[in-house]
Design a protein around this motif. Structure first.
Motif, PDB file in Angstrom:
ATOM      1  N   ASP A   1       3.598   0.680   6.872  1.00 60.14           N
ATOM      2  CA  ASP A   1       3.918  -0.655   7.385  1.00 60.14           C
ATOM      3  C   ASP A   1       5.433  -0.796   7.511  1.00 60.14           C
ATOM      4  O   ASP A   1       6.185  -0.344   6.648  1.00 60.14           O
ATOM      5  CB  ASP A   1       3.362  -1.725   6.439  1.00 60.14           C
ATOM      6  CG  ASP A   1       3.499  -3.137   6.974  1.00 60.14           C
ATOM      7  OD1 ASP A   1       4.654  -3.631   7.057  1.00 60.14           O
ATOM      8  OD2 ASP A   1       2.479  -3.763   7.297  1.00 60.14           O
ATOM      9  N   GLU A   2       5.884  -1.446   8.580  1.00 60.96           N
ATOM     10  CA  GLU A   2       7.327  -1.523   8.841  1.00 60.96           C
ATOM     11  C   GLU A   2       8.096  -2.310   7.779  1.00 60.96           C
ATOM     12  O   GLU A   2       9.318  -2.159   7.663  1.00 60.96           O
ATOM     13  CB  GLU A   2       7.589  -2.147  10.216  1.00 60.96           C
ATOM     14  CG  GLU A   2       7.173  -3.594  10.359  1.00 60.96           C
ATOM     15  CD  GLU A   2       7.566  -4.169  11.708  1.00 60.96           C
ATOM     16  OE1 GLU A   2       8.595  -3.749  12.266  1.00 60.96           O
ATOM     17  OE2 GLU A   2       6.818  -5.035  12.204  1.00 60.96           O
ATOM     18  N   LEU A   3       7.418  -3.119   6.981  1.00 60.66           N
ATOM     19  CA  LEU A   3       8.108  -3.897   5.952  1.00 60.66           C
ATOM     20  C   LEU A   3       7.801  -3.414   4.541  1.00 60.66           C
ATOM     21  O   LEU A   3       8.028  -4.137   3.567  1.00 60.66           O
ATOM     22  CB  LEU A   3       7.743  -5.386   6.081  1.00 60.66           C
ATOM     23  CG  LEU A   3       8.180  -6.074   7.373  1.00 60.66           C
ATOM     24  CD1 LEU A   3       7.907  -7.571   7.291  1.00 60.66           C
ATOM     25  CD2 LEU A   3       9.656  -5.821   7.673  1.00 60.66           C
ATOM     26  N   ASN A   4       7.326  -2.186   4.402  1.00 61.00           N
ATOM     27  CA  ASN A   4       7.044  -1.646   3.075  1.00 61.00           C
ATOM     28  C   ASN A   4       8.293  -1.616   2.198  1.00 61.00           C
ATOM     29  O   ASN A   4       9.424  -1.511   2.694  1.00 61.00           O
ATOM     30  CB  ASN A   4       6.478  -0.229   3.185  1.00 61.00           C
ATOM     31  CG  ASN A   4       4.974  -0.211   3.370  1.00 61.00           C
ATOM     32  OD1 ASN A   4       4.283  -1.189   3.088  1.00 61.00           O
ATOM     33  ND2 ASN A   4       4.445   0.905   3.863  1.00 61.00           N
TER      34      ASN A   4
ATOM     35  N   ASP B   1       3.384  -1.764  13.135  1.00 56.53           N
ATOM     36  CA  ASP B   1       3.793  -3.164  13.076  1.00 56.53           C
ATOM     37  C   ASP B   1       3.260  -3.839  11.818  1.00 56.53           C
ATOM     38  O   ASP B   1       2.135  -3.571  11.367  1.00 56.53           O
ATOM     39  CB  ASP B   1       3.292  -3.928  14.307  1.00 56.53           C
ATOM     40  CG  ASP B   1       3.924  -3.433  15.598  1.00 56.53           C
ATOM     41  OD1 ASP B   1       4.956  -2.741  15.529  1.00 56.53           O
ATOM     42  OD2 ASP B   1       3.365  -3.728  16.679  1.00 56.53           O
ATOM     43  N   HIS B   2       4.061  -4.753  11.303  1.00 58.19           N
ATOM     44  CA  HIS B   2       3.775  -5.381  10.019  1.00 58.19           C
ATOM     45  C   HIS B   2       2.401  -6.054   9.997  1.00 58.19           C
ATOM     46  O   HIS B   2       2.080  -6.886  10.845  1.00 58.19           O
ATOM     47  CB  HIS B   2       4.871  -6.406   9.706  1.00 58.19           C
ATOM     48  CG  HIS B   2       4.622  -7.177   8.445  1.00 58.19           C
ATOM     49  ND1 HIS B   2       4.376  -6.557   7.246  1.00 58.19           N
ATOM     50  CD2 HIS B   2       4.573  -8.525   8.212  1.00 58.19           C
ATOM     51  CE1 HIS B   2       4.204  -7.482   6.313  1.00 58.19           C
ATOM     52  NE2 HIS B   2       4.306  -8.671   6.882  1.00 58.19           N
ATOM     53  N   CYS B   3       1.601  -5.663   9.004  1.00 58.80           N
ATOM     54  CA  CYS B   3       0.291  -6.274   8.748  1.00 58.80           C
ATOM     55  C   CYS B   3      -0.602  -6.269   9.988  1.00 58.80           C
ATOM     56  O   CYS B   3      -1.424  -7.182  10.172  1.00 58.80           O
ATOM     57  CB  CYS B   3       0.464  -7.714   8.226  1.00 58.80           C
ATOM     58  SG  CYS B   3       0.907  -7.806   6.474  1.00 58.80           S
TER      59      CYS B   3
ATOM     60  N   THR C   1       0.706   0.951   2.273  1.00 56.19           N
ATOM     61  CA  THR C   1       1.104  -0.441   2.509  1.00 56.19           C
ATOM     62  C   THR C   1       1.259  -1.192   1.199  1.00 56.19           C
ATOM     63  O   THR C   1       0.563  -0.894   0.217  1.00 56.19           O
ATOM     64  CB  THR C   1       0.065  -1.169   3.394  1.00 56.19           C
ATOM     65  OG1 THR C   1       0.494  -2.512   3.629  1.00 56.19           O
ATOM     66  CG2 THR C   1      -1.304  -1.216   2.732  1.00 56.19           C
TER      67      THR C   1
ATOM     68  N   PHE D   1       3.808  -8.674   0.369  1.00 56.98           N
ATOM     69  CA  PHE D   1       5.166  -8.304   0.770  1.00 56.98           C
ATOM     70  C   PHE D   1       6.158  -9.319   0.208  1.00 56.98           C
ATOM     71  O   PHE D   1       6.047 -10.522   0.447  1.00 56.98           O
ATOM     72  CB  PHE D   1       5.251  -8.216   2.294  1.00 56.98           C
ATOM     73  CG  PHE D   1       4.489  -7.049   2.859  1.00 56.98           C
ATOM     74  CD1 PHE D   1       5.127  -5.863   3.150  1.00 56.98           C
ATOM     75  CD2 PHE D   1       3.118  -7.141   3.061  1.00 56.98           C
ATOM     76  CE1 PHE D   1       4.429  -4.777   3.649  1.00 56.98           C
ATOM     77  CE2 PHE D   1       2.401  -6.061   3.566  1.00 56.98           C
ATOM     78  CZ  PHE D   1       3.057  -4.875   3.857  1.00 56.98           C
TER      79      PHE D   1
ATOM     80  N   ASP E   1       8.361 -11.683   2.687  1.00 55.70           N
ATOM     81  CA  ASP E   1       7.657 -12.495   3.684  1.00 55.70           C
ATOM     82  C   ASP E   1       6.475 -13.257   3.107  1.00 55.70           C
ATOM     83  O   ASP E   1       5.954 -14.166   3.754  1.00 55.70           O
ATOM     84  CB  ASP E   1       7.169 -11.617   4.835  1.00 55.70           C
ATOM     85  CG  ASP E   1       8.305 -11.182   5.744  1.00 55.70           C
ATOM     86  OD1 ASP E   1       8.318 -11.575   6.910  1.00 55.70           O
ATOM     87  OD2 ASP E   1       9.185 -10.446   5.270  1.00 55.70           O
TER      88      ASP E   1
END
Length: 407
Positions: free
Chosen positions: A143-146, A165-167, A194, A198, A201
């Protein structure tokens, strides 16, 4: 003494510090007097002794979600472990640092996570880096926001990392299909990684859909439950809330947030844990987790599993979320982490400073941690906050944001 004619191949720490300062990214250490819902802080003393301010501030910035870090039962469990076993493990667990208390905590974690076995690491960071490296995957879908520890685990593993992409489970499915189509005959080991919750966010990963996508391609799934462990049924995380224990191959989490201690863990099948014992470098080459931390985490997990503290925590989360929304703030995510969207980075920094002047500690999160135009105040309540504490937080947000013309 250096030769005057030698070239200068040293370092200049002041230059990158000045660069960070110019971009409003330099941070300082500010000692806290205690790990509680309300405490005093001191300016960064550098090498001197902290000088704590007279006033206490409400802390809405900690990951001590259940407020157990100063719970007498947890403190007593830590003290008993130190008295019975010692203050430190004394060696790597593969040497002499493995104790019955470590094994007891691991059994409790395995039961909580519906897994065959668990393994405790010295930190959550070590658990992520060591696990990804020990698996030695060919391809990682991330995931991009890991969290940074996952990102670093991917980098250190040397695997091909595909960021989705996130989630977005559909985006994950697309990336996996593209990889499969690019070389249908490739004999590759795939790992999907993942966070479940997060931290910047407040979003929750769609774990069931992620498992669906992974299973179509025979990939393993690893879920980081750092911000969820202890907060759901029987002290479990989102994996347990969603009934996915039998579909998530690797459950990772920390002992340092809701469980009010230190360290990390991985839960899964017996062969996985045996592999980590032998191959995870951050486990093999680290001294075992200190017994007081083990004892504290075990007692905190027991308390979390009973539910009373969790119920109070979730009541506080809803009360604070509803209060912020009623003031006109946009609250991101759908978890216990409440990012209050501000937008402009300067406004977010100004609001965080003014909240602190109003004795409320809630940090500004700004680029590059989050995208431009999405700066925010990260608010995290604890179970030990009273209704009066939350009202004081809401009053400060309303007053200071109004003066800054943010709402």
């Amino acid at each position: 003494m250096a030769d005057r004619d030698a070239p200068d191949r040293g370092f200049d720490p002041e230059k990158p510090l000045a660069d960070r300062e110019s971009r409003d990214l330099r941070r300082v250490l500010e000692p806290a007097e205690g790990v509680t819902a309300r405490t005093r802080f001191a300016p960064d003393p550098k090498g001197d002794e902290p000088a704590f301010a007279d006033e206490e501030r409400l802390v809405f910035a900690a990951n001590n979600y259940l407020g157990l870090a100063d719970d007498p039962r947890v403190e007593r469990a830590a003290a008993d472990a130190a008295s019975d076993i010692g203050t430190g493990a004394g060696a790597s667990r593969l040497v002499t640092g493995d104790t019955a208390l470590h094994r007891a905590l691991e059994r409790d974690l395995a039961e909580t996570k519906d897994a065959e076995r668990a393994l405790v690491f010295s930190s959550g960071y070590a658990a992520n880096v060591g696990t990804v490296g020990a698996l030695d995957p060919d391809v990682i879908f991330s995931d991009e926001l890991n969290h940074a520890s996952i990102v670093d685990g991917c980098r250190l593993s040397g695997a091909k990392t595909v960021v989705y992409d996130h989630c977005d489970a559909d985006a994950l499915a697309d990336r996996m299909a593209e990889r499969a189509e690019s070389d249908p005959a490739a004999d590759e080991r795939w790992l999907v990684v993942t966070d479940s919750v997060f931290s910047m966010d407040g979003t929750v990963a769609p774990l069931e859909a992620i498992c669906d996508a992974a299973e179509r391609h025979g990939a393993w799934v690893m879920v980081d439950e750092a911000h969820a462990t202890g907060l759901h049924e029987n002290g479990g995380g989102i994996v347990q809330r969603e009934g996915l224990s039998d579909r998530v191959d690797i459950q990772m989490g920390t002992l340092s947030k809701a469980l009010a201690s230190q360290g990390g863990y991985v839960a899964g099948d017996e062969p996985l844990v045996e592999l980590l014992v032998n191959e995870a470098r951050s486990f093999v080459y680290s001294t075992g987790l200190a017994p007081p931390a083990v004892g504290a985490a075990r007692e905190a997990l027991r308390i979390a599993s009973e539910g009373d503290v969790r119920d109070g925590f979730w009541a506080n989360v809803e009360y604070l979320r509803d209060g912020l929304a009623s003031l006109g703030f946009e609250i991101l995510g759908d978890s216990h982490i409440l990012p209050v969207l501000v937008g402009d980075r300067s406004d977010a920094l100004a609001l965080a400073d003014r909240l602190r002047d109003s004795d409320v500690v809630a940090p500004a999160i700004r680029p590059p941690t989050v995208p431009d135009g999405t700066s925010r105040i990260r608010v995290a309540p604890m179970a030990t906050h009273t209704e009066a504490d939350i009202d004081a937080c809401l009053d400060a947000f309303e007053r200071e944001a109004t003066q800054l013309d943010i709402v």
